[in-house]
Design a protein around this motif. Sequence first.
Motif, short mmCIF file in Angstrom:
data_model
loop_
_atom_site.label_atom_id
_atom_site.label_comp_id
_atom_site.label_asym_id
_atom_site.label_seq_id
_atom_site.Cartn_x
_atom_site.Cartn_y
_atom_site.Cartn_z
N LEU A 43 0.82 -1.20 0.00
CA LEU A 43 0.00 0.00 0.00
C LEU A 43 0.86 1.26 0.00
N GLY A 44 0.32 2.32 -0.55
CA GLY A 44 1.01 3.60 -0.58
C GLY A 44 0.92 4.32 0.76
N ASP A 47 -1.53 6.55 -5.31
CA ASP A 47 -0.87 6.57 -4.00
C ASP A 47 0.36 5.66 -3.99
N HIS A 48 0.76 5.19 -5.17
CA HIS A 48 1.96 4.36 -5.34
C HIS A 48 1.80 2.97 -4.73
N THR A 49 0.58 2.44 -4.75
CA THR A 49 0.37 1.05 -4.35
C THR A 49 1.05 0.13 -5.37
N LYS A 50 1.73 -0.88 -4.88
CA LYS A 50 2.40 -1.87 -5.73
C LYS A 50 1.75 -3.23 -5.52
N ASN A 51 1.83 -4.06 -6.54
CA ASN A 51 1.20 -5.39 -6.50
C ASN A 51 -0.30 -5.29 -6.21
N PHE A 53 -6.97 -9.01 -5.16
CA PHE A 53 -8.16 -9.70 -5.64
C PHE A 53 -8.09 -11.18 -5.25
N ARG A 54 -9.03 -11.61 -4.43
CA ARG A 54 -9.14 -13.04 -4.11
C ARG A 54 -9.88 -13.70 -5.26
N SER A 55 -9.17 -14.52 -6.01
CA SER A 55 -9.75 -15.10 -7.22
C SER A 55 -9.27 -16.53 -7.41
N GLY A 56 -10.21 -17.48 -7.40
CA GLY A 56 -9.85 -18.86 -7.66
C GLY A 56 -9.31 -19.04 -9.06
N LEU A 57 -9.85 -18.28 -10.04
CA LEU A 57 -9.40 -18.39 -11.41
C LEU A 57 -7.95 -17.93 -11.56
N HIS A 101 8.10 -28.79 0.19
CA HIS A 101 8.14 -27.87 -0.93
C HIS A 101 7.05 -26.79 -0.83
N GLU A 102 7.28 -25.67 -1.52
CA GLU A 102 6.38 -24.54 -1.49
C GLU A 102 5.08 -24.84 -2.26
N LYS A 103 3.99 -24.34 -1.73
CA LYS A 103 2.69 -24.39 -2.41
C LYS A 103 2.16 -22.96 -2.48
N SER A 104 1.97 -22.45 -3.67
CA SER A 104 1.51 -21.08 -3.84
C SER A 104 0.06 -20.91 -3.39
N VAL A 105 -0.17 -19.87 -2.58
CA VAL A 105 -1.55 -19.48 -2.24
C VAL A 105 -1.80 -18.03 -2.70
N LYS A 106 -1.05 -17.64 -3.71
CA LYS A 106 -1.23 -16.32 -4.31
C LYS A 106 -2.64 -16.18 -4.87
N PHE A 107 -3.26 -15.02 -4.66
CA PHE A 107 -4.63 -14.70 -5.06
C PHE A 107 -5.69 -15.42 -4.20
N VAL A 108 -5.25 -16.18 -3.21
CA VAL A 108 -6.19 -16.82 -2.30
C VAL A 108 -6.14 -16.16 -0.93
N ILE A 109 -4.93 -15.81 -0.49
CA ILE A 109 -4.74 -15.26 0.85
C ILE A 109 -3.89 -13.99 0.77
N PRO A 110 -4.47 -12.85 0.49
CA PRO A 110 -3.68 -11.62 0.44
C PRO A 110 -3.46 -11.02 1.83
N VAL A 111 -2.36 -10.32 1.99
CA VAL A 111 -2.17 -9.43 3.13
C VAL A 111 -1.83 -8.05 2.59
N TYR A 112 -1.97 -7.04 3.44
CA TYR A 112 -1.83 -5.65 3.00
C TYR A 112 -0.70 -5.00 3.78
N HIS A 113 0.37 -4.69 3.06
CA HIS A 113 1.59 -4.17 3.65
C HIS A 113 1.50 -2.65 3.83
N LEU A 114 1.74 -2.19 5.06
CA LEU A 114 1.72 -0.76 5.35
C LEU A 114 3.04 -0.13 4.91
N HIS A 115 2.93 1.00 4.27
CA HIS A 115 4.11 1.69 3.73
C HIS A 115 5.06 2.12 4.85
N HIS A 116 6.36 1.94 4.60
CA HIS A 116 7.41 2.45 5.48
C HIS A 116 8.71 2.43 4.72
N LEU A 117 9.72 3.07 5.24
CA LEU A 117 11.03 3.07 4.62
C LEU A 117 11.65 1.68 4.77
#
Length: 274
Positions: free
Chosen positions: A124-125, A158-162, A167-171, A225-241
């Motif tokens: 997040l920005g 606001d310079h949000t990245k990613n 979006f939580r999306s099964g597709l 081994h790693e299992k991707s849960v991208k687009f299933v479980i997002p978290v929101y990072h607060l901006h800081h240096l």
Amino acid sequence: MKNTSLKASVIISIYKDVEALNAILFALNRQSETNFEVVIAEDCQSEEVLSYLKQQRFSFPIQHLSQEDIGFRKTKAVNRAIAAAKSDYLMFLDGDCLPHSHYVEEHLLQREQNRVCTGRRVHLGPAVSSWLRKKPQLLKLLENRLMYTLLGIPLLFDHTKNYEIGFRSGLLHKRQHAKYLTIVGCNWSVARADMLKINGYNEDLPGVGGEDDDLGWRFNGKGIHEKSVKFVIPVYHLHHLERRADVNINLRIIKENTAKKQYYCINGIDKYLD
């Protein structure tokens, strides 16, 4: 002592930021799955954090572990938290990341034997981060797909990245499910027993950066081994240096240990176990 009735232990690594901690705990207090504990791994001994926790009441049990502030020692703080965890399944958050309201539930649903669930974060920005710090209840606007879409342009300005991670999306998840996704400390989970197989974080890494990659190759060496849960479980990072120090030292140590196939680190969790 383990508590078999608890479904998960959510470990939060923090350093003095009470405002962000309050927002994280607010988000955890509105989880769709409520049967979990929180273990706060504090890499210092902040009176502000201690005072705050004494004044608050949450729907989940909290363990608070602190240690002397003598430089960056997140690896030690998190290892101590893992040793203290009462559940057999561990979830990890950084002290600057707000979890989605289905964070605990979805990590449990995605759990598999010999797998590490690896997610990602929306960066997040500064303006939106400031609002969420003051009013964490606004997180529900970002979780609403329609509102998140409508807020797309303001968030990007606001310079949000990613942004797309929100979006939580099964597709979307299915389209990239097979892609390799490394561990990032702000959003991942694993069975406690699997974490003990590699002896947790390597406390011989003195710098900021690379400690999560170190976990990855050691897990793989143990057949986890790693299992991707991208687009299933997002978290929101607060901006800081950003702060990164001595990362080259970390990378050198990791390279040396990789060559030796030292999957079980020497300086890890075992010294904190009963």
